[in-house]
Design an enzyme around this catalytic site. Structure first.
Site, PDB file in Angstrom:
ATOM      1  N   THR A 244       0.852  -1.183   0.000  1.00 53.90           N
ATOM      2  CA  THR A 244       0.000   0.000   0.000  1.00 53.90           C
ATOM      3  C   THR A 244       0.888   1.233   0.000  1.00 53.90           C
ATOM      4  OG1 THR A 244      -1.745  -1.145   1.216  1.00 53.90           O
ATOM      5  CG2 THR A 244      -1.801   1.260   1.241  1.00 53.90           C
TER       6      THR A 244
ATOM      7  N   LYS B 297      -7.089   1.476  -3.471  1.00 54.57           N
ATOM      8  CA  LYS B 297      -6.668   0.913  -2.184  1.00 54.57           C
ATOM      9  C   LYS B 297      -6.661   1.989  -1.109  1.00 54.57           C
ATOM     10  CE  LYS B 297      -5.178  -1.968   0.891  1.00 54.57           C
ATOM     11  NZ  LYS B 297      -3.885  -2.640   0.921  1.00 54.57           N
TER      12      LYS B 297
ATOM     13  N   LYS C 231       0.522   4.625   8.856  1.00 56.61           N
ATOM     14  CA  LYS C 231       1.011   4.867   7.488  1.00 56.61           C
ATOM     15  C   LYS C 231      -0.140   5.080   6.509  1.00 56.61           C
ATOM     16  CE  LYS C 231       2.122   1.267   5.021  1.00 56.61           C
ATOM     17  NZ  LYS C 231       1.370   1.146   3.739  1.00 56.61           N
TER      18      LYS C 231
END
Length: 302
Positions: free
Chosen positions: A99, A175, A243
């Site tokens: 990701t 995503k 993150k």
């Protein structure tokens, strides 16, 4: 259609491990790379070829799946010393499964294509259980040639591949939205379970009711069970959502979008990380709310 049977998996964490085993089950010769010696030993026992550097893993592969944590690690394992690009054959397909911010994905993909490689932007979702079963969802974008060459590998690791465009970047955009929802749902699950504990509701009973009611979500079903059992062994750690929601916040700011729920969830994950919970399961954000509420959850000391 060309179907490859030689693969490399760089990063044998929960998702990469599932992908590597799924490829082995599908008849691939798989080289796996990780910095942890215990993961490499387990991979050897599972029938894989363990490699200590990405360069070793990449030298025979037709398709390389990259499952490290963030864009910096992707750059390191691909372009750095002993990186995959040192030995990868021209035309090798790189599946970027980490990701990352869409801009980072695009930059890495362009550099790989300039070096003669094919690239699929291929972030994944579904959790470690679905990864082990070869049933993850892949949010993918890339050229038709790349998809043709990687078709057997994608079939082995996934239940569904969404084709989102012919250029890398689109997969990472989708995503990012998925992670916005996932992070908010985890935070909401933590809040709901903490309120229930404070109100004296039996958490197992609450979980059984909500998981079949309108207020449920995939994250409530999955992470709610972790909270009920007091099991915070990391499947996906708190720091992962620091993150990922950080990417959401940054990209939203660039786009001029307002994301107040994502911002609140990010603050909760950051607070949990700063409290020393960063390597625990992401459901551990519930501990922060419980401490502030004066509630005790399973797995917390009285």
């Amino acid at each position: 259609m060309q179907e490859t049977k030689k693969a490399a998996v760089i990063g044998l964490g929960s998702m990469g491990w599932g992908a590597a085993l799924s490829l082995l089950k599908a008849g691939f010769a798989v080289r796996g790379c990780d910095i942890r010696s215990d993961a490499l030993a387990r991979f050897t026992e599972a029938g894989g070829d363990a490699c200590t550097t990405p360069a070793l893993a990449a030298e025979t592969a037709d398709v390389i799946l990259v499952y490290v944590i963030n864009s910096k690690q992707v750059e390191d394992v691909v372009f750095g010393p002993n990186g995959a690009l040192e030995t990868a054959k021209p035309g090798t397909v790189f599946l970027l499964c980490s990701t990352m911010a869409p801009s980072a994905t695009t930059d890495i993909a362009e550099r790989l294509e300039t070096a003669g490689m094919l690239v699929i932007d291929a972030p994944v979702s579904g959790g470690h259980v679905r990864a082990l079963a070869g049933e993850i969802t892949v949010m993918a974008s890339g050229s038709q040639e790349a998809f043709d060459r990687a078709s057997a590998a994608l079939d082995a690791i996934s239940a569904k591949v969404f084709r989102l465009g012919d250029r890398p970047g689109a997969g990472s955009q989708v995503k990012m939205i998925n992670q916005l929802l996932a992070g908010v749902h985890i935070a909401a699950t933590a809040e709901a379970m903490t309120l229930a504990a404070k109100a004296g509701i039996d958490l197992k009973t609450l979980y059984d009711v909500i998981r079949v009611s309108a207020g449920s979500s995939w994250m409530f079903e999955n992470r709610g069970e972790h909270i009920v059992s007091g099991d915070y062994a990391p499947r996906s750690a708190v720091n992962i959502f620091v993150k990922d929601l950080g990417i959401v916040a940054s990209e939203a700011e660039k786009a001029g979008a307002i994301t107040p729920l994502a911002a609140s969830a990010l603050n909760l994950f950051v607070e949990a990380s700063e409290a020393g919970l960063g390597q625990e399961d992401d459901a551990a954000v519930a501990k922060i709310l419980a401490r502030k509420s004066g509630a005790t959850l399973p797995g917390m000391e009285e």
